[in-house]
Scaffold this motif. Structure first.
Motif, PDB file in Angstrom:
ATOM      1  N   ARG A   1      18.885 -11.208  52.808  1.00 21.65           N
ATOM      2  CA  ARG A   1      18.734 -11.784  51.471  1.00 21.65           C
ATOM      3  C   ARG A   1      19.390 -13.150  51.335  1.00 21.65           C
ATOM      4  NH1 ARG A   1      21.227  -9.163  47.117  1.00 21.65           N
ATOM      5  NH2 ARG A   1      21.930  -7.251  48.113  1.00 21.65           N
TER       6      ARG A   1
ATOM      7  N   LYS B   1      26.951 -28.269  50.302  1.00 27.43           N
ATOM      8  CA  LYS B   1      27.559 -26.948  50.489  1.00 27.43           C
ATOM      9  C   LYS B   1      26.887 -25.987  49.523  1.00 27.43           C
ATOM     10  CE  LYS B   1      31.460 -28.044  47.359  1.00 27.43           C
ATOM     11  NZ  LYS B   1      32.943 -28.109  47.225  1.00 27.43           N
TER      12      LYS B   1
ATOM     13  N   ARG C   1      17.707 -25.669  60.088  1.00 32.07           N
ATOM     14  CA  ARG C   1      17.542 -26.870  59.268  1.00 32.07           C
ATOM     15  C   ARG C   1      18.573 -27.933  59.638  1.00 32.07           C
ATOM     16  NH1 ARG C   1      18.124 -24.430  54.622  1.00 32.07           N
ATOM     17  NH2 ARG C   1      20.203 -25.229  54.215  1.00 32.07           N
TER      18      ARG C   1
ATOM     19  N   PHE D   1      26.265 -14.108  35.863  1.00 32.81           N
ATOM     20  CA  PHE D   1      25.951 -13.474  37.149  1.00 32.81           C
ATOM     21  C   PHE D   1      26.643 -12.117  37.247  1.00 32.81           C
ATOM     22  CE2 PHE D   1      27.032 -12.576  41.637  1.00 32.81           C
ATOM     23  CZ  PHE D   1      25.752 -12.384  42.114  1.00 32.81           C
TER      24      PHE D   1
ATOM     25  N   TRP E   1      27.240 -26.320  40.376  1.00 34.10           N
ATOM     26  CA  TRP E   1      28.696 -26.154  40.457  1.00 34.10           C
ATOM     27  C   TRP E   1      29.453 -27.168  39.602  1.00 34.10           C
ATOM     28  CZ3 TRP E   1      31.127 -22.045  41.918  1.00 34.10           C
ATOM     29  CH2 TRP E   1      32.476 -22.078  42.272  1.00 34.10           C
TER      30      TRP E   1
ATOM     31  N   ARG F   1      17.371 -26.006  50.297  1.00 32.06           N
ATOM     32  CA  ARG F   1      18.591 -25.406  50.844  1.00 32.06           C
ATOM     33  C   ARG F   1      18.864 -24.013  50.293  1.00 32.06           C
ATOM     34  NH1 ARG F   1      23.563 -27.810  49.639  1.00 32.06           N
ATOM     35  NH2 ARG F   1      22.855 -29.720  48.613  1.00 32.06           N
ATOM     36  N   LEU F   2      18.257 -23.699  49.139  1.00 34.07           N
ATOM     37  CA  LEU F   2      18.519 -22.417  48.482  1.00 34.07           C
ATOM     38  C   LEU F   2      17.436 -21.394  48.775  1.00 34.07           C
ATOM     39  CD1 LEU F   2      19.539 -23.808  44.978  1.00 34.07           C
ATOM     40  CD2 LEU F   2      21.027 -23.272  46.894  1.00 34.07           C
ATOM     41  N   ASP F   3      16.403 -21.791  49.502  1.00 39.28           N
ATOM     42  CA  ASP F   3      15.220 -20.945  49.661  1.00 39.28           C
ATOM     43  C   ASP F   3      15.498 -19.771  50.596  1.00 39.28           C
ATOM     44  OD1 ASP F   3      12.737 -19.846  49.861  1.00 39.28           O
ATOM     45  OD2 ASP F   3      11.915 -21.448  51.107  1.00 39.28           O
ATOM     46  N   THR F   4      15.545 -18.586  50.025  1.00 39.83           N
ATOM     47  CA  THR F   4      15.704 -17.365  50.828  1.00 39.83           C
ATOM     48  C   THR F   4      14.400 -16.590  50.909  1.00 39.83           C
ATOM     49  OG1 THR F   4      16.272 -15.992  48.942  1.00 39.83           O
ATOM     50  CG2 THR F   4      18.089 -17.148  50.017  1.00 39.83           C
TER      51      THR F   4
ATOM     52  N   ARG G   1      30.872 -23.879  34.219  1.00 37.69           N
ATOM     53  CA  ARG G   1      30.783 -23.078  35.443  1.00 37.69           C
ATOM     54  C   ARG G   1      31.160 -21.617  35.203  1.00 37.69           C
ATOM     55  NH1 ARG G   1      34.847 -24.951  39.929  1.00 37.69           N
ATOM     56  NH2 ARG G   1      33.538 -26.817  39.884  1.00 37.69           N
TER      57      ARG G   1
ATOM     58  N   LEU H   1      29.277 -17.941  36.051  1.00 38.79           N
ATOM     59  CA  LEU H   1      29.830 -16.838  36.844  1.00 38.79           C
ATOM     60  C   LEU H   1      29.835 -15.559  36.014  1.00 38.79           C
ATOM     61  CD1 LEU H   1      32.802 -18.761  38.518  1.00 38.79           C
ATOM     62  CD2 LEU H   1      30.635 -18.133  39.576  1.00 38.79           C
TER      63      LEU H   1
ATOM     64  N   ALA I   1      26.778 -15.688  46.905  1.00 40.91           N
ATOM     65  CA  ALA I   1      27.579 -14.525  46.522  1.00 40.91           C
ATOM     66  C   ALA I   1      26.682 -13.315  46.355  1.00 40.91           C
ATOM     67  CB  ALA I   1      28.326 -14.807  45.225  1.00 40.91           C
TER      68      ALA I   1
ATOM     69  N   LEU J   1      27.162 -21.961  47.936  1.00 36.77           N
ATOM     70  CA  LEU J   1      27.853 -20.680  47.797  1.00 36.77           C
ATOM     71  C   LEU J   1      26.805 -19.584  47.678  1.00 36.77           C
ATOM     72  CD1 LEU J   1      30.548 -19.087  47.163  1.00 36.77           C
ATOM     73  CD2 LEU J   1      29.999 -19.477  44.759  1.00 36.77           C
TER      74      LEU J   1
ATOM     75  N   ASP K   1      19.504 -15.424  53.857  1.00 37.51           N
ATOM     76  CA  ASP K   1      19.058 -16.313  54.925  1.00 37.51           C
ATOM     77  C   ASP K   1      18.279 -17.510  54.385  1.00 37.51           C
ATOM     78  OD1 ASP K   1      18.236 -17.491  57.248  1.00 37.51           O
ATOM     79  OD2 ASP K   1      16.741 -15.963  57.728  1.00 37.51           O
ATOM     80  N   THR K   2      18.873 -18.673  54.464  1.00 32.42           N
ATOM     81  CA  THR K   2      18.182 -19.908  54.062  1.00 32.42           C
ATOM     82  C   THR K   2      17.758 -20.717  55.288  1.00 32.42           C
ATOM     83  OG1 THR K   2      20.185 -21.224  54.023  1.00 32.42           O
ATOM     84  CG2 THR K   2      19.623 -20.049  51.985  1.00 32.42           C
ATOM     85  N   ARG K   3      17.791 -20.112  56.451  1.00 36.34           N
ATOM     86  CA  ARG K   3      17.478 -20.821  57.708  1.00 36.34           C
ATOM     87  C   ARG K   3      18.359 -22.072  57.836  1.00 36.34           C
ATOM     88  NH1 ARG K   3      11.772 -20.661  55.279  1.00 36.34           N
ATOM     89  NH2 ARG K   3      13.263 -20.613  53.584  1.00 36.34           N
TER      90      ARG K   3
ATOM     91  N   TRP L   1      31.197 -10.340  46.192  1.00 36.01           N
ATOM     92  CA  TRP L   1      31.544 -10.474  44.773  1.00 36.01           C
ATOM     93  C   TRP L   1      32.542  -9.408  44.303  1.00 36.01           C
ATOM     94  CZ3 TRP L   1      30.994 -14.553  41.947  1.00 36.01           C
ATOM     95  CH2 TRP L   1      31.014 -14.466  40.548  1.00 36.01           C
TER      96      TRP L   1
ATOM     97  N   LYS M   1      21.515  -8.657  43.706  1.00 37.05           N
ATOM     98  CA  LYS M   1      21.565  -9.961  43.038  1.00 37.05           C
ATOM     99  C   LYS M   1      22.332 -10.911  43.936  1.00 37.05           C
ATOM    100  CE  LYS M   1      25.623  -8.666  40.221  1.00 37.05           C
ATOM    101  NZ  LYS M   1      26.181  -8.538  38.852  1.00 37.05           N
ATOM    102  N   THR M   2      21.921 -12.163  43.951  1.00 41.66           N
ATOM    103  CA  THR M   2      22.560 -13.173  44.781  1.00 41.66           C
ATOM    104  C   THR M   2      22.833 -14.402  43.937  1.00 41.66           C
ATOM    105  OG1 THR M   2      21.248 -12.369  46.655  1.00 41.66           O
ATOM    106  CG2 THR M   2      22.377 -14.476  46.933  1.00 41.66           C
ATOM    107  N   LEU M   3      24.064 -14.883  44.020  1.00 39.20           N
ATOM    108  CA  LEU M   3      24.430 -16.141  43.367  1.00 39.20           C
ATOM    109  C   LEU M   3      24.285 -17.263  44.376  1.00 39.20           C
ATOM    110  CD1 LEU M   3      25.880 -17.628  40.927  1.00 39.20           C
ATOM    111  CD2 LEU M   3      27.995 -17.223  42.186  1.00 39.20           C
ATOM    112  N   LEU M   4      23.562 -18.321  44.010  1.00 38.81           N
ATOM    113  CA  LEU M   4      23.398 -19.487  44.871  1.00 38.81           C
ATOM    114  C   LEU M   4      23.948 -20.684  44.117  1.00 38.81           C
ATOM    115  CD1 LEU M   4      19.728 -18.493  45.593  1.00 38.81           C
ATOM    116  CD2 LEU M   4      21.444 -18.546  47.375  1.00 38.81           C
ATOM    117  N   ALA M   5      25.132 -21.144  44.528  1.00 35.75           N
ATOM    118  CA  ALA M   5      25.769 -22.269  43.842  1.00 35.75           C
ATOM    119  C   ALA M   5      25.712 -23.506  44.714  1.00 35.75           C
ATOM    120  CB  ALA M   5      27.213 -21.924  43.510  1.00 35.75           C
ATOM    121  N   PHE M   6      25.529 -24.663  44.070  1.00 30.01           N
ATOM    122  CA  PHE M   6      25.344 -25.918  44.805  1.00 30.01           C
ATOM    123  C   PHE M   6      26.022 -27.035  44.029  1.00 30.01           C
ATOM    124  CE2 PHE M   6      21.858 -24.884  42.028  1.00 30.01           C
ATOM    125  CZ  PHE M   6      21.688 -26.018  41.269  1.00 30.01           C
ATOM    126  N   PRO M   7      26.525 -28.064  44.741  1.00 29.51           N
ATOM    127  CA  PRO M   7      27.211 -29.168  44.053  1.00 29.51           C
ATOM    128  C   PRO M   7      26.258 -29.908  43.109  1.00 29.51           C
ATOM    129  CG  PRO M   7      27.581 -29.263  46.429  1.00 29.51           C
ATOM    130  CD  PRO M   7      26.501 -28.250  46.193  1.00 29.51           C
TER     131      PRO M   7
END
Lengths: 225, 225
Positions: B208, B192, B216, A184, A170, A208-211, A177, A181, B196, B194, B210-212, B170, A192-198
């Motif tokens: 899709r 944090k 956690r 994506f 992010w 934290r991003l593991d799905t 940034r 976007l 999307a 995001l 779910d990061t648990r 999105w 499709k899934t966007l996973l954004a993190f600081p």
């Protein structure tokens, strides 16, 4: 490099792992991702060096691009001009190399042609992987992210329709940034899934991003597999 | 509504579940989220009706806001004016109600004051939950998303510092994408994420995404707990 379970299940999935710019097929982060795929899910994982990376000598032209990029970084200038040319050229060379690698892996009895294939990698690995996945229909799921975006990347992204995740740092000082976007948005995938993190792409909070994307998308007992 | 394991572990976490606009504390989606928290993780889950929702009669003023919102939707006009006023007013009333609910839950012997507390809910549940989490330090992790954004939401988001996930539809025809990116940006949390996904807030691909997160962040054996 090929990592496999001691006793792989027939049709166990294969994940191709790309490395970031300046890294290589035995980089610590890549090896740890490979080991997790093997030990947690019983998958195969494979990696190759990009041209001029790892064990492969770097050409004079490639070195000039690297020098321009490092000079731009040192001067606080945009990396876009040098990275666009360099990554674009690396991708043109690396896509057929990955395709030959898949050909070779599919001749192995423990992999064959029944294993589902995924691709995973950020930054340079996405600059190569996005055109690769747009080109090679054997790859049916992908994780990309943190990539410098230029027209060839957007064009390739529009052609991709496989399930994917896109990781977006992010607050990356070097990768804009909005361009993340935009790429994506461009992917043609319905899933499709966007996973954004600081923070930047140098510190990806993988836990934290593991799905559990690959076990979900590549498992051989999927109803649609 | 309170859902609990048959034999809750001492200090088992509690997740407060908000419902969307027009729904209520026994809505199917909410109940299924509650059951998953109880059966998968051994957590407690609790839900209350927002003012004028479920078993609670709707005031004349609330009904006028709902009528304005539905008229705007039917006319293809922006829902922002009516939703801003309505959600803002509901949040002012619901935040103290949730705080009283936490007070009551903490008097129960199986919960007490040692259980970590999370909050989860999109749309109206975020319009209420974001000011709630900004106000009540007993809540230490939250999942929000798909919320109409106005100044009070952004102000509250800036005050929030707990780990959170933000779910962003999105392509929502009614909730502007950029306002979702702005509220994610505004959250003061160092941790944090995001998430999307294509489509609207009416079809969230929960599996899709779910990061648990709650197991956690809320587990009683976390090093920092």
């Amino acid at each position: 490099m090929l990592w496999s379970p001691t006793s792989p299940a027939p049709g166990a999935a294969l994940v191709l792992l790309g490395h970031g710019g300046g890294l290589h097929k035995r980089s610590a982060g890549l090896v740890s991702r490979a080991q997790a795929l093997v030990t947690r899910y019983g998958f195969h994982a494979a990696a190759i060096d990009a041209p001029g990376h790892g064990e492969r000598p770097r050409s004079t032209t490639d070195q000039q691009w690297v020098d321009s990029m490092l000079a731009a970084r040192a001067a606080g200038e945009s990396l876009a001009p040098s990275i666009t040319a360099y990554n674009g050229s690396l991708a043109e060379r690396a896509v057929p190399e990955w395709q030959a690698t898949i050909d070779a892996l599919q001749t192995l009895p423990e992999i064959g042609t029944t294993s589902s294939i995924g691709y995973s990698g950020m930054t340079l690995a996405s600059a190569i992987g996005i055109p690769l996945v747009a080109t090679d229909s054997r790859i049916t799921a992908a994780i990309f992210g943190g990539v410098f975006v230029y027209d060839a990347i957007l064009d390739a992204a529009r052609k991709i329709t496989v399930p994917l995740e896109f990781l977006l740092p992010w607050d990356d000082p070097e990768i804009d940034r909005d361009s993340g976007l935009a790429v994506f948005d461009a992917f043609g995938s319905a899933e499709k899934t966007l996973l954004a993190f600081p923070g930047s792409h140098f510190r990806v909070p993988a836990g934290r991003l593991d799905t559990r994307f690959f076990p979900r998308e590549l498992a051989s007992d999927r109803p649609e597999a």
